[in-house]
Design a protein around this motif. Structure first.
Motif, PDB file in Angstrom:
ATOM      1  N   ARG A 113       5.362  -2.968   7.610  1.00 51.43           N
ATOM      2  CA  ARG A 113       5.346  -3.574   6.275  1.00 51.43           C
ATOM      3  C   ARG A 113       3.918  -3.592   5.734  1.00 51.43           C
ATOM      4  O   ARG A 113       3.679  -3.285   4.568  1.00 51.43           O
ATOM      5  N   GLY A 122       2.926  -0.264   4.681  1.00 48.48           N
ATOM      6  CA  GLY A 122       3.597   0.046   3.415  1.00 48.48           C
ATOM      7  C   GLY A 122       2.831  -0.508   2.226  1.00 48.48           C
ATOM      8  O   GLY A 122       2.623   0.188   1.233  1.00 48.48           O
ATOM      9  N   VAL A 123       2.368  -1.777   2.337  1.00 50.66           N
ATOM     10  CA  VAL A 123       1.570  -2.379   1.261  1.00 50.66           C
ATOM     11  C   VAL A 123       0.282  -1.583   1.078  1.00 50.66           C
ATOM     12  O   VAL A 123      -0.130  -1.282  -0.051  1.00 50.66           O
ATOM     13  N   PHE A 161      -0.363   1.645   1.803  1.00 52.90           N
ATOM     14  CA  PHE A 161      -0.109   2.962   1.199  1.00 52.90           C
ATOM     15  C   PHE A 161       0.241   2.818  -0.278  1.00 52.90           C
ATOM     16  O   PHE A 161      -0.258   3.567  -1.113  1.00 52.90           O
ATOM     17  N   ALA A 162       1.112   1.849  -0.595  1.00 43.91           N
ATOM     18  CA  ALA A 162       1.566   1.693  -1.979  1.00 43.91           C
ATOM     19  C   ALA A 162       0.396   1.396  -2.905  1.00 43.91           C
ATOM     20  O   ALA A 162       0.387   1.826  -4.056  1.00 43.91           O
ATOM     21  N   LEU A 168      -1.186   4.555  -4.272  1.00 42.70           N
ATOM     22  CA  LEU A 168      -0.352   5.526  -4.981  1.00 42.70           C
ATOM     23  C   LEU A 168      -0.073   5.078  -6.404  1.00 42.70           C
ATOM     24  O   LEU A 168       0.068   3.890  -6.672  1.00 42.70           O
ATOM     25  N   ILE A 200       5.985   8.320  -3.786  1.00 38.73           N
ATOM     26  CA  ILE A 200       6.910   7.181  -3.890  1.00 38.73           C
ATOM     27  C   ILE A 200       8.353   7.694  -3.831  1.00 38.73           C
ATOM     28  O   ILE A 200       9.201   7.109  -3.156  1.00 38.73           O
TER      29      ILE A 200
END
Lengths: 252, 122
Positions: free
Chosen positions: B30, B33-34, B36-37, B40, B47
Motif C-alpha cells: 500500500r 502504491g502511494v 508510485f501514484a 504519476l 495508471i
C-alpha cells in the motif's frame, strides 16, 4: 442506495472547506448499511468464527483485523501459525498474496486526489483500501466533486473497518453456535458479491478484459505454479488486457 | 535461527508477530502504491496498466476463494460451490439486478445443497 439529500447539499456547499469535509465524511458513512458493507460483515462474521476454531484469542483476532485490513492476509497468517511456519515463511506468503494492494492503491489515488491532498492522508486511506472499499470507491468516487472524495472514502472505508472489528468479536463469540454449513455459506458470500459487482466497477475495455483473464488465469496458475500463481495472474492477465485495450484505443 | 509464533512467552509477542507477519507484508505494498501514484499523472498510461493488473489480481483472488477455499468451505464439493455461484450470477445478470437477493440466493443454494446431499462437515 442512498440518494442525494436535497436539503443538506446547498448548505454544505456554502460552508467552509472543513465543514464540508465532515459533510462528505458523513455521506460516506451512510453507506455502512449498503449491500457491499453488509456482505463484508458476513465475511468477517465467518472470519471471526474461523479465528475461534483456530484457537486465536478474541483480542488478537480484533487486532489483526484492524492492523492488516485484508482477510486473505490474515487467513494465511493463521494457517501459517497453525502449521508451525516461521515468521519469515509467513511474511513471504502474505507478501506474495498482497501484491494486489499496490496496483489497487495506485489506481484509486487519482480518484481520491482532488486538489493537493496531504500524503499522510493518502497513507491512512491506503491502509483502509481493500477489495470492498476499492470496488466501492472506483464506482462511486468519479461522480463526486473532487474536494469531497477523500473524506467520503474515509467515512466509508475507516468506519467499515472499525465496525468490522466488532463483527469479528461477535463471530468469535458465536462460533460454536453456528453450524458449519452456515459458516461455509458466510465464507462464500464475499466471492459471490465480487463476482456480481466487479463488472459494474470495470469501466474501460482493459478493465473488463482483465477481469475475464483474472477469473480464468487465477485457478489455472494456482494449479501450475502455486507459489507465484497470484502474481502471475496479475501480470499476465493485466498486461494482456492493457495491451488489447491500448490497441483498441489507437486503432478503433 | 527460526522465529516462531511461540518463540517468546510474553504477552506482547503474538501482537508483534501479527504486525511483522501480516500487517507489514500487506501494508508495504500500500505504501509503495502511494509512492508510485505520487509520481504519476492521473491520466498516465501507467495508471491504466495498474488498473488492469489490479482487476486481474482481484478476479484471480475471487476464483481462488471459490475453487481453493479455506475453512468450512473446504468440506463442500466443488460442484456445489459452482452451482451456488451460477445461481447467483444467472439471477443477478439474467433476472433481477438486486445484489442483496443475488448474494443471499447463492448462499442459500449452498446451504440447501449441503443439507440435501448430507455433506459431512468434519
Amino acid at each position: 442506495m442512498i440518494s442525494n439529500n436535497m436539503t443538506d447539499a446547498p448548505s454544505a456547499a456554502a460552508d467552509e472547506e472543513g465543514r464540508s469535509g465532515w459533510y462528505w465524511y458523513r455521506r460516506g458513512m451512510r453507506n455502512l448499511l449498503s449491500t457491499p458493507a453488509i456482505v463484508l460483515y458476513f465475511s468477517y462474521l465467518g472470519f471471526g468464527s474461523f479465528t475461534y476454531e483456530s484457537g486465536v484469542d478474541v483480542y488478537l483476532s480484533m487486532f489483526m483485523t484492524i492492523v492488516t485490513w485484508a482477510i486473505p492476509s490474515n487467513v494465511i497468517l493463521i494457517g501459517g501459525i497453525l502449521s508451525g511456519s516461521s515468521l519469515l515463511a509467513i511474511f513471504v506468503a502474505v507478501a506474495l498474496a498482497s501484491v494486489r494492494m499496490m496496483p489497487m492503491v495506485v489506481s484509486i489515488v487519482p480518484e481520491l486526489r482532488g486538489e493537493g491532498i496531504a500524503t499522510w492522508k493518502l497513507i491512512v486511506l491506503a491502509h483502509f483500501t481493500a477489495i470492498t472499499s476499492w470496488v466501492f470507491g472506483m464506482k462511486e468516487l468519479p461522480v463526486l466533486p473532487p474536494h469531497g472524495r477523500a473524506p467520503f472514502f474515509g467515512g466509508f472505508a475507516v468506519s467499515l473497518a472499525v465496525l468490522s472489528v466488532g463483527i469479528v468479536a461477535l463471530g468469535h463469540g458465536v462460533a460454536g453456535a453456528v453450524p458449519p454449513e452456515i459458516a461455509a455459506a458466510l465464507f462464500l458470500m464475499t466471492p459471490l458479491y465480487f463476482i456480481l459487482t466487479l463488472p459494474s466497477a470495470a469501466r474501460l475495455l482493459s478493465d473488463k478484459l482483465a477481469l475475464v483473464f483474472g477469473f480464468i488465469l487465477g485457478p489455472l496458475f494456482a494449479l501450475v505454479v502455486p507459489e507465484m500463481g497470484l502474481v502471475l495472474t496479475g501480470l499476465v492477465g493485466g498486461l494482456g488486457a492493457y495491451g488489447i485495450g491500448y490497441y483498441w484505443r489507437k486503432h478503433a | 535461527m527460526t522465529i516462531l509464533f511461540d518463540s517468546f512467552d510474553v504477552s506482547w509477542w503474538p501482537y508483534l508477530f501479527v504486525l511483522l507477519g501480516a500487517s507489514l507484508p500487506t501494508n508495504m505494498w500500500r505504501w509503495l502504491g502511494v509512492g508510485f501514484a505520487g509520481r504519476l499523472r492521473d491520466d498516465s498510461e501507467w495508471i491504466l496498466l495498474a488498473r488492469a493488473i489490479a482487476n486481474a489480481l482481484v478476479a484471480g483472488v475471487i476464483t481462488r476463494l471459490i475453487l481453493f477455499p479455506t475453512g468450512a468451505l473446504t468440506f463442500i464439493p466443488v460442484w456445489m460451490r459452482l452451482v451456488a455461484v451460477a445461481v447467483a450470477v444467472v439471477f443477478y445478470f439474467g433476472l433481477m439486478r438486486n445484489l442483496f437477493i443475488g448474494v443471499l440466493l447463492g448462499s442459500l443454494t449452498l446451504v440447501g445443497l449441503t443439507f440435501l446431499f448430507g455433506v459431512p462437515m468434519t
